[in-house]
Enzyme design. Structure first.
Site, mmCIF file in Angstrom:
data_model
loop_
_atom_site.group_PDB
_atom_site.id
_atom_site.type_symbol
_atom_site.label_atom_id
_atom_site.label_comp_id
_atom_site.label_asym_id
_atom_site.label_seq_id
_atom_site.Cartn_x
_atom_site.Cartn_y
_atom_site.Cartn_z
ATOM 1 N N ASN A 199 0.818 -1.220 0.000
ATOM 2 C CA ASN A 199 0.000 0.000 0.000
ATOM 3 C C ASN A 199 0.846 1.262 0.000
ATOM 4 O O ASN A 199 0.589 2.185 -0.763
ATOM 5 C CB ASN A 199 -0.888 0.012 1.248
ATOM 6 C CG ASN A 199 -2.150 -0.783 1.043
ATOM 7 O OD1 ASN A 199 -2.125 -1.828 0.397
ATOM 8 N ND2 ASN A 199 -3.245 -0.295 1.555
ATOM 9 N N GLY A 200 1.849 1.299 0.891
ATOM 10 C CA GLY A 200 2.698 2.488 1.013
ATOM 11 C C GLY A 200 3.436 2.760 -0.284
ATOM 12 O O GLY A 200 3.425 3.888 -0.803
ATOM 13 N N ASP A 229 0.248 -10.366 2.956
ATOM 14 C CA ASP A 229 -0.990 -10.424 3.752
ATOM 15 C C ASP A 229 -2.240 -10.568 2.886
ATOM 16 O O ASP A 229 -3.327 -10.769 3.418
ATOM 17 C CB ASP A 229 -1.154 -9.148 4.588
ATOM 18 C CG ASP A 229 -0.098 -9.029 5.673
ATOM 19 O OD1 ASP A 229 0.657 -9.991 5.858
ATOM 20 O OD2 ASP A 229 -0.041 -7.962 6.318
HETATM 21 P P1 ATP Z 1 4.622 -3.653 3.158
HETATM 22 O O1 ATP Z 1 3.456 -4.475 2.759
HETATM 23 O O2 ATP Z 1 5.868 -4.432 3.243
HETATM 24 O O3 ATP Z 1 4.366 -2.806 4.352
HETATM 25 P P2 ATP Z 1 4.593 -1.130 1.821
HETATM 26 O O4 ATP Z 1 4.757 -0.738 0.409
HETATM 27 O O5 ATP Z 1 3.299 -0.732 2.449
HETATM 28 O O6 ATP Z 1 4.869 -2.674 1.906
HETATM 29 P P3 ATP Z 1 6.030 0.817 3.369
HETATM 30 O O7 ATP Z 1 7.260 0.634 4.160
HETATM 31 O O8 ATP Z 1 4.804 1.285 4.071
HETATM 32 O O9 ATP Z 1 5.810 -0.569 2.658
HETATM 33 O O10 ATP Z 1 6.297 1.853 2.176
HETATM 34 C C1 ATP Z 1 7.283 1.612 1.189
HETATM 35 C C2 ATP Z 1 7.791 2.885 0.607
HETATM 36 O O11 ATP Z 1 6.717 3.712 0.192
HETATM 37 C C3 ATP Z 1 8.620 3.695 1.577
HETATM 38 O O12 ATP Z 1 9.795 4.085 0.919
HETATM 39 C C4 ATP Z 1 7.751 4.864 1.940
HETATM 40 O O13 ATP Z 1 8.506 6.033 2.157
HETATM 41 C C5 ATP Z 1 6.849 5.027 0.739
HETATM 42 N N1 ATP Z 1 5.514 5.494 1.139
HETATM 43 C C6 ATP Z 1 4.740 4.970 2.098
HETATM 44 N N2 ATP Z 1 3.566 5.634 2.197
HETATM 45 C C7 ATP Z 1 3.614 6.619 1.271
HETATM 46 C C8 ATP Z 1 2.714 7.655 0.882
HETATM 47 N N3 ATP Z 1 1.519 7.805 1.451
HETATM 48 N N4 ATP Z 1 3.104 8.490 -0.107
HETATM 49 C C9 ATP Z 1 4.299 8.349 -0.696
HETATM 50 N N5 ATP Z 1 5.184 7.387 -0.377
HETATM 51 C C10 ATP Z 1 4.869 6.534 0.596
HETATM 52 MG MG MG Z 2 2.464 -1.368 4.244
#
Ligand code: ATP
Ligand code: MG
Length: 457
Positions: A199-200, A229
Site C-alpha cells: 500500500n505504502g 498479507d
Molecule cells: P509492506 O506491505 O511491506 O508494508 P509497503 O509498500 O506498504 O509494503 P512501506 O514501508 O509502508 O511498505 O512503504 C514503502 C515505501 O513507500 C517507503 O519508501 C515509503 O517512504 C513510501 N511510502 C509509504 N507511504 C507513502 C505515501 N503515502 N506516499 C508516498 N510514499 C509513501
Molecule cells: Mg504497508
C-alpha cells in the site's frame, strides 16, 4: 460496457501522442479452416487485447441483504455488475523500445516472488526490444543515495534469480521525497518505472505518476502489488500469499507435534497479518491442526468465562493439548501502545504472540493446572522463501502484464488478478484501505467450523 475504473493514459496529457505497431511478438496461431466459415475475413486475427476488453469484476445475487457473505456494493440492487480493464499486450504501443529506459524498484518488506516478478519484467522488456533496463537498489532510497548506483539488468542477470527468495535489488522503508525521486528519474532519463510494493509503495508510485504529469514527462509508472498479507482491495489474491500459507503449514505442524508430544502441551504460532487475517485463516483451514484462530478483524476476550484462556483450559481437559494460530495484528488492545513508527510511518505493533503466551503461562500457573507452552514465530522464515509453483505462475503473468500496461501507454496503474482474470486498476482504487476478512463471510465461518472454537466475547 462502461468501466468504473478508467485507466489514466498518456493521451490524457499528450493528445498528440501517436501510437506505433506493437514490437511484442505474439505467438498466436492464425485461424485455420475451423474459422474459415463465419469468421469475418476483413477483421484481423491477432490475439492482442483490445482496449475495450472488460473483465467482469463481480456479479452478486443475494436473496436478502443479511445473507452471510453477500458483498453488497449497491444496497438497492440485488444484481451488481462491475467491469475492469483486461490486462495484456496491445496492438498499438506508445513507446519506441529504443527510446525506453526502464527501471524496477522493490520497496517495503520481503515477500516470496519478488525475484520472479523482476525477472519476468526484464525478460518481457527485452522481448519488446528494450535495451536500457536498470534496477534501483534498496527501494525508493536508491533514488537519492549517491552511493547506490543503478544495477544494469538483462535476461542474463536475472535468469536464475527466482530460484531464491528475497529481492535481487534489495528493499527498504522510508526514503526521499516524491519530487526528489522524479528529479532523479528526469536526470537519469527513466521513462518507465515498475514499482513492486504494498500500500505504502503504491501510494508513492501514484504520487510519482502525478508528479510526472505535472511536469509533463512522458513516463509510465506501473505497480505490481506485493503484499504477503493479501490485503489489496478487489484482487483475488496477491503474489506471495499462497507460498506464505503453504510455508506456515510447517510451523503449525511443528507446534502441533510439540503440543501433542508434551503433557498438557499448548502451541502458539504467530503469523503475518497486520490488519488482515487472511494468512492465519487460510493456514488454519489448510492445516486442520488449529484449535483457535485469532485475527485482527474479530475481537476476542482473553480472560473471563468466554475468553480464550478458558477455552484453552477446556481443550486441555478434553483433548490434552491445543494449538493456537494468531495473526500479528490480532488483539492489539491488550498491548501497550508505544506510538513508535517505522521509517515509512507505519505504526509498530506490539507482539501479541509473546503476550498471549505469557498470559497463558500465568493463567495455568494460577489455576494450578500444569501446561507446557511453546511459541513459534516463523515470520522471517516465511517472508524469505522462494515462491511456490502457484505464486511463480502468478508472478510471471503479473510481471508480463506490467510491461504490456506500460507500453500500452497507461500510467498510475497496477496489475492484478480479479475474478480469475488478469486486469489493470488505477492505483487509487485499490489502496484506499487494506482489504480484510469479513467476519460474516462464508470463509471465516468455515474456519470456525474447522477449528471448533466458540466466539470469545
Ligand atoms: P509492506 O506491505 O511491506 O508494508 P509497503 O509498500 O506498504 O509494503 P512501506 O514501508 O509502508 O511498505 O512503504 C514503502 C515505501 O513507500 C517507503 O519508501 C515509503 O517512504 C513510501 N511510502 C509509504 N507511504 C507513502 C505515501 N503515502 N506516499 C508516498 N510514499 C509513501
Ligand atoms: Mg504497508
Amino acid at each position: 460496457f462502461e468501466s468504473r475504473f478508467n485507466l489514466p493514459h498518456l493521451k490524457d496529457v499528450f493528445p498528440d501522442a501517436v501510437p506505433i505497431p506493437s514490437t511484442f511478438c505474439l505467438r498466436m496461431r492464425t485461424p485455420t479452416e475451423d474459422f474459415a466459415e463465419g469468421y469475418p475475413s476483413d477483421e484481423k486475427w491477432h490475439g492482442y487485447i483490445n482496449n475495450n476488453d472488460r473483465v467482469l469484476l463481480k456479479v452478486i445475487h443475494y436473496s436478502s441483504p443479511t445473507s452471510a457473505g453477500a458483498q453488497c456494493i449497491d444496497p438497492d440492487c440485488t444484481w451488481v455488475e462491475q467491469w475492469v480493464h483486461r490486462a495484456g499486450p496491445r496492438e498499438e504501443i506508445y513507446f519506441r523500445p529504443e527510446e525506453v529506459k526502464a527501471a524496477i524498484v522493490t520497496c517495503g518488506g520481503l515477500c516470496p516472488g519478488l525475484n520472479d516478478v523482476i525477472r519476468q519484467i526484464v525478460i518481457t522488456l527485452e522481448i519488446y526490444g528494450v535495451k536500457k533496463i536498470v534496477g534501483i537498489p534498496f527501494g525508493y532510497r536508491g533514488f537519492s543515495d549517491e552511493e547506490l548506483t543503478e544495477m544494469p539488468l538483462s535476461r542474463k542477470v536475472v535468469q536464475n534469480v527466482h530460484l531464491s527468495g528475497g529481492s535481487l535489488l534489495g528493499v527498504s522503508r522510508g526514503g526521499p521525497s516524491i519530487s526528489e525521486i522524479v528529479d532523479t528519474m528526469e536526470k537519469r532519463g527513466i521513462n518507465m518505472l515498475f514499482v513492486l510494493g504494498g500500500n505504502g509503495t503504491h501510494a508513492g508510485a501514484n504520487a510519482i505518476h502525478d508528479e510526472c504529469r505535472k511536469r509533463r514527462l512522458r513516463v509510465a509508472v506501473v505497480g505490481v502489488p506485493k503484499t504477503i498479507d493479501n490485503d489489496i482491495l478487489l484482487m483475488d489474491k496477491t503474489f506471495g500469499f499462497d507460498t506464505a500459507v503453504e510455508e506456515a503449514q510447517r510451523a503449525i505442524n511443528s507446534a502441533y507435534i510439540e503440543a501433542h508430544s508434551a503433557y498438557h502441551g499448548i502451541g502458539f504460532v504467530k503469523l503475518m497479518g497486520r490488519s488482515s487475517g487472511y494468512i492465519a485463516m487460510h493456514a488454519s483451514l489448510a492445516s486442520g491442526q488449529i484449535d483457535i484462530c485469532l485475527i485482527p478483524e474479530v475481537p476476542f476476550h482473553l480472560h473471563g468465562p468466554h475468553g480464550v484462556l478458558s477455552h484453552l483450559k477446556y481443550l486441555i481437559e478434553t483433548k490434552g493439548s491445543a494449538v493456537v494460530c494468531v495473526a500479528e495484528g490480532a488483539g492489539q488492545k491488550y498491548l501497550e501502545k508505544t506510538n513508535a513508527k517505522d521509517a515509512s510511518g507505519n505504526i509498530v505493533l506490539g507482539d501479541i504472540g509473546v503476550h498471549i503466551q505469557q498470559e497463558t503461562k500465568k493463567f495455568f500457573r494460577e489455576i494450578g493446572v500444569p501446561a507446557d507452552v511453546k511459541y513459534i514465530d516463523p515470520t522471517y522464515m516465511i517472508r524469505a522463501c522462494r515462491a511456490n509453483a502457484s505464486d511463480g505462475i502468478l508472478c510471471t503473468v503479473l510481471g508480463q502484464n506490467a510491461v504490456h500496461g506500460a507500453f500500452a501507454g497507461y500510467s498510475g496503474i497496477t496489475v492484478g488478478i480479479c475474478n480469475t482474470h488478469y486486469v489493470y486498476f488505477p492505483i487509487p482504487e485499490v489502496i484506499q484501505y487494506p482489504r480484510s476478512v469479513d467476519p460474516n463471510s462464508r470463509m471465516w465461518h468455515r474456519c470456525l467450523t474447522s477449528t471448533g472454537q466458540p466466539d470469545f466475547i
